[in-house]
Scaffold this active site. Structure first.
Site, PDB file in Angstrom:
ATOM      1  N   HIS A   1       0.832  -1.201   0.000  1.00 56.90           N
ATOM      2  CA  HIS A   1       0.000   0.000   0.000  1.00 56.90           C
ATOM      3  C   HIS A   1       0.864   1.247   0.000  1.00 56.90           C
ATOM      4  O   HIS A   1       2.054   1.190   0.317  1.00 56.90           O
ATOM      5  CB  HIS A   1      -0.898   0.009   1.239  1.00 56.90           C
ATOM      6  CG  HIS A   1      -0.118   0.130   2.505  1.00 56.90           C
ATOM      7  ND1 HIS A   1       0.386  -0.963   3.174  1.00 56.90           N
ATOM      8  CD2 HIS A   1       0.291   1.212   3.207  1.00 56.90           C
ATOM      9  CE1 HIS A   1       1.055  -0.562   4.240  1.00 56.90           C
ATOM     10  NE2 HIS A   1       1.022   0.754   4.279  1.00 56.90           N
TER      11      HIS A   1
ATOM     12  N   HIS B   1       5.113   6.549  -1.384  1.00 54.94           N
ATOM     13  CA  HIS B   1       5.903   5.345  -1.660  1.00 54.94           C
ATOM     14  C   HIS B   1       5.144   4.098  -1.239  1.00 54.94           C
ATOM     15  O   HIS B   1       4.150   4.183  -0.506  1.00 54.94           O
ATOM     16  CB  HIS B   1       7.210   5.398  -0.875  1.00 54.94           C
ATOM     17  CG  HIS B   1       6.960   5.262   0.603  1.00 54.94           C
ATOM     18  ND1 HIS B   1       6.551   6.332   1.376  1.00 54.94           N
ATOM     19  CD2 HIS B   1       6.981   4.189   1.431  1.00 54.94           C
ATOM     20  CE1 HIS B   1       6.361   5.920   2.612  1.00 54.94           C
ATOM     21  NE2 HIS B   1       6.606   4.616   2.685  1.00 54.94           N
TER      22      HIS B   1
HETATM   23  P1  A2P Z   1       4.932   3.026   5.297  1.00 59.19           P
HETATM   24  O1  A2P Z   1       3.819   3.885   4.825  1.00 59.19           O
HETATM   25  O2  A2P Z   1       6.261   3.562   4.959  1.00 59.19           O
HETATM   26  O3  A2P Z   1       4.825   1.604   4.827  1.00 59.19           O
HETATM   27  P2  A2P Z   1       3.038   0.261  11.517  1.00 59.19           P
HETATM   28  O4  A2P Z   1       2.731  -1.148  11.092  1.00 59.19           O
HETATM   29  O5  A2P Z   1       4.473   0.493  11.837  1.00 59.19           O
HETATM   30  O6  A2P Z   1       2.108   0.761  12.577  1.00 59.19           O
HETATM   31  O7  A2P Z   1       2.762   1.168  10.238  1.00 59.19           O
HETATM   32  C1  A2P Z   1       1.577   1.061   9.521  1.00 59.19           C
HETATM   33  C2  A2P Z   1       1.717   1.849   8.249  1.00 59.19           C
HETATM   34  O8  A2P Z   1       1.760   3.243   8.517  1.00 59.19           O
HETATM   35  C3  A2P Z   1       2.964   1.544   7.474  1.00 59.19           C
HETATM   36  O9  A2P Z   1       2.588   1.491   6.129  1.00 59.19           O
HETATM   37  C4  A2P Z   1       3.915   2.670   7.802  1.00 59.19           C
HETATM   38  O10 A2P Z   1       4.921   3.023   6.918  1.00 59.19           O
HETATM   39  C5  A2P Z   1       2.977   3.807   8.082  1.00 59.19           C
HETATM   40  N1  A2P Z   1       3.510   4.644   9.160  1.00 59.19           N
HETATM   41  C6  A2P Z   1       3.844   4.247  10.410  1.00 59.19           C
HETATM   42  N2  A2P Z   1       4.224   5.290  11.165  1.00 59.19           N
HETATM   43  C7  A2P Z   1       4.154   6.383  10.379  1.00 59.19           C
HETATM   44  C8  A2P Z   1       4.438   7.780  10.550  1.00 59.19           C
HETATM   45  N3  A2P Z   1       4.868   8.259  11.728  1.00 59.19           N
HETATM   46  N4  A2P Z   1       4.262   8.607   9.500  1.00 59.19           N
HETATM   47  C9  A2P Z   1       3.847   8.144   8.325  1.00 59.19           C
HETATM   48  N5  A2P Z   1       3.557   6.851   8.087  1.00 59.19           N
HETATM   49  C10 A2P Z   1       3.710   5.975   9.088  1.00 59.19           C
END
Ligand code: A2P
Length: 217
Positions: free
Chosen positions: A69, A148
């Site tokens: 995603h 991304h």
């Molecule tokens: P990404 O979008 O780079 O894949 P998690 O499993 O660590 O809770 O993260 C869930 C999703 O949210 C993942 O897709 C992750 O990164 C994104 N994510 C986690 N923390 C943040 C943040 N502080 N800012 C932006 N995106 C985040």
């Protein structure tokens, strides 16, 4: 009230249709496999291993993280700043559940993450949080630069790192660092930005259907 807060997701984003997830994963695996064999990569192997001699199997080095995603807004169930405002945005409500076509314009690899850069259209940018502060160094990157898909993370690395790694590369570019052109590969041109940062700019962007939705976990 508390119920309202509970109803906010962990994050909003575009979720790749399951039929194309495998295709994108395969492309990423092929790239890692090829990168692994390049002399230029071997020359900089210590970026990944900390030791000059050791070998690294990139396909093993990175672990896949769930459904592919492109996160638009990380809400943390309402705890993240701006989460509520985002969820109430007209575009977010109107487009919720709609299908989009995402354009993947580059693949990148660092010692921490592997990901795909997503180039957003004007329409897709309506779903990008307006308050997004592009965090890495230079604050003047265009809105949506961080977009991304996380394809994999090294051991003990959280997926949030992928966006930061991308911003780091884009900031270097913006600051006038061209990087070291390595070679023309079948998929596109490969550039090295030092400290284990590799960017493959795709000759033909990968277009992939994705649905705008949210994830609760
Ligand atoms: P990404 O979008 O780079 O894949 P998690 O499993 O660590 O809770 O993260 C869930 C999703 O949210 C993942 O897709 C992750 O990164 C994104 N994510 C986690 N923390 C943040 C943040 N502080 N800012 C932006 N995106 C985040």
């Amino acid at each position: 009230g508390p119920l309202e807060e509970i109803s906010l997701p962990l994050f909003f984003g575009w979720f790749l249709l399951s039929s194309v997830q495998d295709k994108v994963r395969c492309t990423s695996m092929d790239f890692l496999k090829t990168l692994d064999t390049l002399e230029a990569f071997k020359k900089h192997l210590s970026d990944f291993t900390g030791k000059a001699e050791k070998e690294v199997d990139l396909e093993q080095y990175f672990q896949a993280k769930g459904t592919l995603h492109c996160t638009t807004k990380f809400c943390d169930y309402g705890k993240a700043p701006g989460a509520k405002e985002y969820a109430q945005n007209t575009a977010v409500k109107d487009y919720y559940g709609s299908a989009f076509e995402l354009s993947l314009s580059a693949l990148f690899v660092t010692p921490r993450t592997v990901g795909a850069r997503v180039s957003l259209t004007e329409e897709q940018l309506l779903l990008w949080p307006a308050d997004a502060i592009e965090e890495a160094g230079s604050a003047s990157l265009p809105l949506g630069s961080r977009a991304h898909i996380t394809l994999g993370c090294a051991e003990n690395v959280e997926p949030v790192q992928t966006g930061l790694d991308l911003l780091e590369i884009l900031t270097l570019q913006q600051d006038g660092q061209q990087g070291e052109p390595i070679e023309e590969m079948e998929l596109g041109s490969l550039t090295y930005y030092g400290e284990g940062r590799w960017l493959l700019t795709l000759r033909e962007p990968i277009c992939t259907p994705a649905r705008f939705s949210s994830f609760y976990g």
